[in-house]
Enzyme design. Structure first.
Site, short mmCIF file in Angstrom:
data_model
loop_
_atom_site.label_atom_id
_atom_site.label_comp_id
_atom_site.label_asym_id
_atom_site.label_seq_id
_atom_site.Cartn_x
_atom_site.Cartn_y
_atom_site.Cartn_z
N ARG A 26 11.32 -2.15 -19.12
CA ARG A 26 11.24 -3.52 -19.65
C ARG A 26 12.19 -3.73 -20.83
O ARG A 26 12.76 -4.80 -21.00
CB ARG A 26 9.79 -3.84 -20.03
CG ARG A 26 8.92 -4.08 -18.78
CD ARG A 26 7.47 -3.82 -19.06
NE ARG A 26 6.59 -4.21 -17.97
CZ ARG A 26 6.32 -3.47 -16.89
NH1 ARG A 26 6.92 -2.31 -16.72
NH2 ARG A 26 5.47 -3.90 -15.97
N ARG A 142 8.40 0.14 1.20
CA ARG A 142 7.34 -0.46 0.37
C ARG A 142 7.31 -1.98 0.49
O ARG A 142 8.34 -2.62 0.70
CB ARG A 142 7.53 -0.01 -1.09
CG ARG A 142 7.38 1.51 -1.20
CD ARG A 142 7.50 1.99 -2.60
NE ARG A 142 6.40 1.52 -3.43
CZ ARG A 142 6.31 1.77 -4.73
NH1 ARG A 142 7.25 2.43 -5.35
NH2 ARG A 142 5.28 1.32 -5.40
N ASP A 335 -1.95 5.09 -11.45
CA ASP A 335 -0.97 6.17 -11.28
C ASP A 335 -1.58 7.55 -11.55
O ASP A 335 -0.96 8.58 -11.24
CB ASP A 335 0.23 5.95 -12.21
CG ASP A 335 1.06 4.75 -11.77
OD1 ASP A 335 0.94 4.32 -10.61
OD2 ASP A 335 1.82 4.22 -12.61
N ARG A 366 -0.33 7.89 -1.35
CA ARG A 366 -0.89 8.88 -2.29
C ARG A 366 -2.31 9.31 -1.94
O ARG A 366 -2.74 10.37 -2.39
CB ARG A 366 -0.82 8.35 -3.73
CG ARG A 366 0.58 8.39 -4.27
CD ARG A 366 0.66 8.05 -5.74
NE ARG A 366 2.03 8.27 -6.22
CZ ARG A 366 2.57 7.69 -7.27
NH1 ARG A 366 1.85 6.83 -7.99
NH2 ARG A 366 3.80 7.96 -7.62
C1 S3P Z 1 4.12 -0.44 -12.91
C2 S3P Z 1 3.06 -1.02 -12.30
C3 S3P Z 1 2.20 -0.33 -11.31
C4 S3P Z 1 2.39 1.17 -11.38
C5 S3P Z 1 3.84 1.56 -11.44
C6 S3P Z 1 4.50 0.96 -12.68
C7 S3P Z 1 4.91 -1.24 -13.88
O1 S3P Z 1 2.54 -0.76 -10.01
O2 S3P Z 1 1.77 1.80 -10.28
O3 S3P Z 1 3.96 2.97 -11.50
O4 S3P Z 1 5.72 -0.67 -14.64
O5 S3P Z 1 4.76 -2.47 -13.88
P1 S3P Z 1 1.87 -2.10 -9.34
O6 S3P Z 1 2.25 -3.24 -10.16
O7 S3P Z 1 2.48 -2.16 -7.96
O8 S3P Z 1 0.40 -1.84 -9.30
#
Ligand code: S3P
Length: 450
Positions: A26, A142, A335, A366
């Site tokens: 970000r 995905r 995660d 997973r």
């Molecule tokens: C993330 C959001 C999550 C997480 C990923 C990182 C992020 O995914 O599993 O490792 O940085 O916004 P989802 O938004 O698909 O749940």
């Protein structure tokens, strides 16, 4: 690359973990579309975040990376190895402003990074040019419809495989209108993509979350001067005239710390202190779940850095017991569920994990991957539609197991291997470079054998 690990006696030591992956992504994204120079320290030098850097460099953003050893890191070849264990760096982003990105002259390549492709799709939806974005084999499997559908509702024109549900995606942005949108799932990536597109839209963007997911985008946008607010489960964002560059200090990633927390709790005579870890409440499900299992985990030196909670965490050998986790905690631990399953192998009684169907569409499936790996090690574990059940405690025995080329599966199995009798060989462990290139070195440092 295969990795052989033997059962050990205990885990002991004081460590720090590399920078938070979500925050590092970000910081590069907001820094690139801000005005002025954004300085980041503690930036995670791992493949995923470097993919984000590559994409913005391709769109004309000047990004300076100074590694811990003082070396400057320039442009990389697509997906090339950065061949170092230096995991944090100082990064300077020379922001080009909201409308200063340039059309890339070749497709943007995100490697394995779901956060890059989904969040960047939101930014591309606001640009007045067409860009193509794609990634590795896992990324191309995905689901992207969760981002492309609402972005189309805002006015972006998007083509892609399977009607825009899969990468490669071609995004032609511009002329966006704000939407009022209820997310079908608690996803920080989808929420963030829409907030980023909302910066460019006409009118107020309102996103409703079915459950609370990580809020780093909201916190960082506020710090960059965006008018964004939250009322219960709704987030409101007013389109920005400009973002103002600022300093970002990235705390250690709790998702990386989680492996050592579980190791220390599950193995005898162990104590690990992890310094400077982000403990944003939207991310601390692993601490809550381990404590519910009876874990001895202490938090010290709490402070706020850039609006994010940070602390040192100490975890000690604990007598763990099985629990049920489901519902609202799931997005806060998503995660870390594979490594929580490892903890459950060392706990008395049954652990049930439900409402975690999202795990099936991560870097690998997973649920299937961790169930297969832990079964091979001798765990009594059963896959369910939206989770798993583990009957503990288990006496684990070394074996050959697959990482499914998924960094979090590789690291979870490594922790299980430390508590197993004999030798475990995990295949394709190179994938740890996605989020934690130095993982095995740190693991060796804290591993004690009698
Ligand atoms: C993330 C959001 C999550 C997480 C990923 C990182 C992020 O995914 O599993 O490792 O940085 O916004 P989802 O938004 O698909 O749940």
């Amino acid at each position: 690359m295969d990795k052989a690990l033997r059962g050990i006696q205990s885990l002991k030591g004081r460590i720090s973990v590399p920078g938070d992956k979500s925050i590092s992504h970000r910081a590069v994204m907001l820094g690139s579309i801000a005005e002025g120079v954004t300085e980041i320290d503690g930036f995670l030098m791992a493949e995923d975040c470097l993919s984000t850097v590559d994409c913005f460099r391709k769109m004309g953003v000047d990004i300076e990376i100074i590694r811990e050893n003082g070396e400057y890191m320039g442009e990389r070849e697509e997906g090339c190895d950065f061949g170092t264990n230096a995991e944090s760096a100082r990064v300077k982003i020379f922001g080009r402003g909201l409308y200063g990105l340039k059309k890339p002259d070749s497709p943007l390549y995100v490697g394995n990074s779901g956060t890059t492709i989904r969040l960047l799709s939101g930014i591309l939806a606001g640009q007045d040019f067409e860009a193509e974005i794609t990634g590795d084999e896992s990324i191309q499997k995905r689901p992207m419809g969760r981002v492309t559908e609402p972005l189309r509702l805002m006015g972006a024109r998007i083509d892609g495989a399977e009607g825009g549900n899969k990468a490669p995606l071609k995004i032609r942005g511009g002329g966006l209108k704000a939407i009022n949108y209820r997310l079908p799932m608690a996803s920080a990536q989808v929420k963030s993509a829409l907030l980023l597109a909302g910066l460019y839209a006409e009118g107020q963007t309102v996103i409703e979350e079915p459950g609370s997911s990580r809020n780093h985008t909201e916190l960082m946008m506020e710090a960059f001067g965006v008018n964004i607010s939250r009322k219960s489960n709704k987030i409101m964002l007013t389109p920005a005239k400009k973002l103002i560059a600022r300093k970002v200090s990235v705390p250690g990633d709790i998702s990386s710390a989680a492996f050592f927390l579980v190791g220390a709790c599950a193995l005898p005579d162990s104590e690990v202190i992890i310094e400077n870890v982000g403990i944003n409440p939207t991310r601390t499900g692993i601490i809550d779940a381990l404590r519910l299992m009876g874990a001895d985990i202490q938090i010290a030196n709490q402070r706020i850095v850039n609006g994010e909670k940070v602390a040192d965490i100490r975890a000690k050998s604990s007598r763990l017991k099985g629990i049920t986790i489901k519902g609202a905690i799931i997005p806060r631990i998503i995660d870390e569920i594979p490594v929580l399953a490892v903890a459950a192998c060392f706990a008395d009684g049954v652990t049930v994990i439900r409402d975690a169907g999202e795990l099936r569409v991560k870097e690998s499936n997973r649920i299937a991957a961790i169930v297969e790996g832990l079964s091979r090690l001798g765990a009594r574990i059963k896959e369910t539609d939206d989770g798993m059940e583990i009957q503990g405690p288990n006496k684990l025995k070394g074996c050959r197991a697959s990482s499914f080329s998924d960094h979090r599966i590789a690291m979870s199995l490594a922790i299980a291997a430390l508590g197993a009798e004999g030798e475990t060989v995990i295949d394709d462990t190179e994938c740890v470079k996605i989020s934690y290139p130095g993982f095995f070195d740190v693991l060796t440092k804290v591993s004690h054998v009698l």
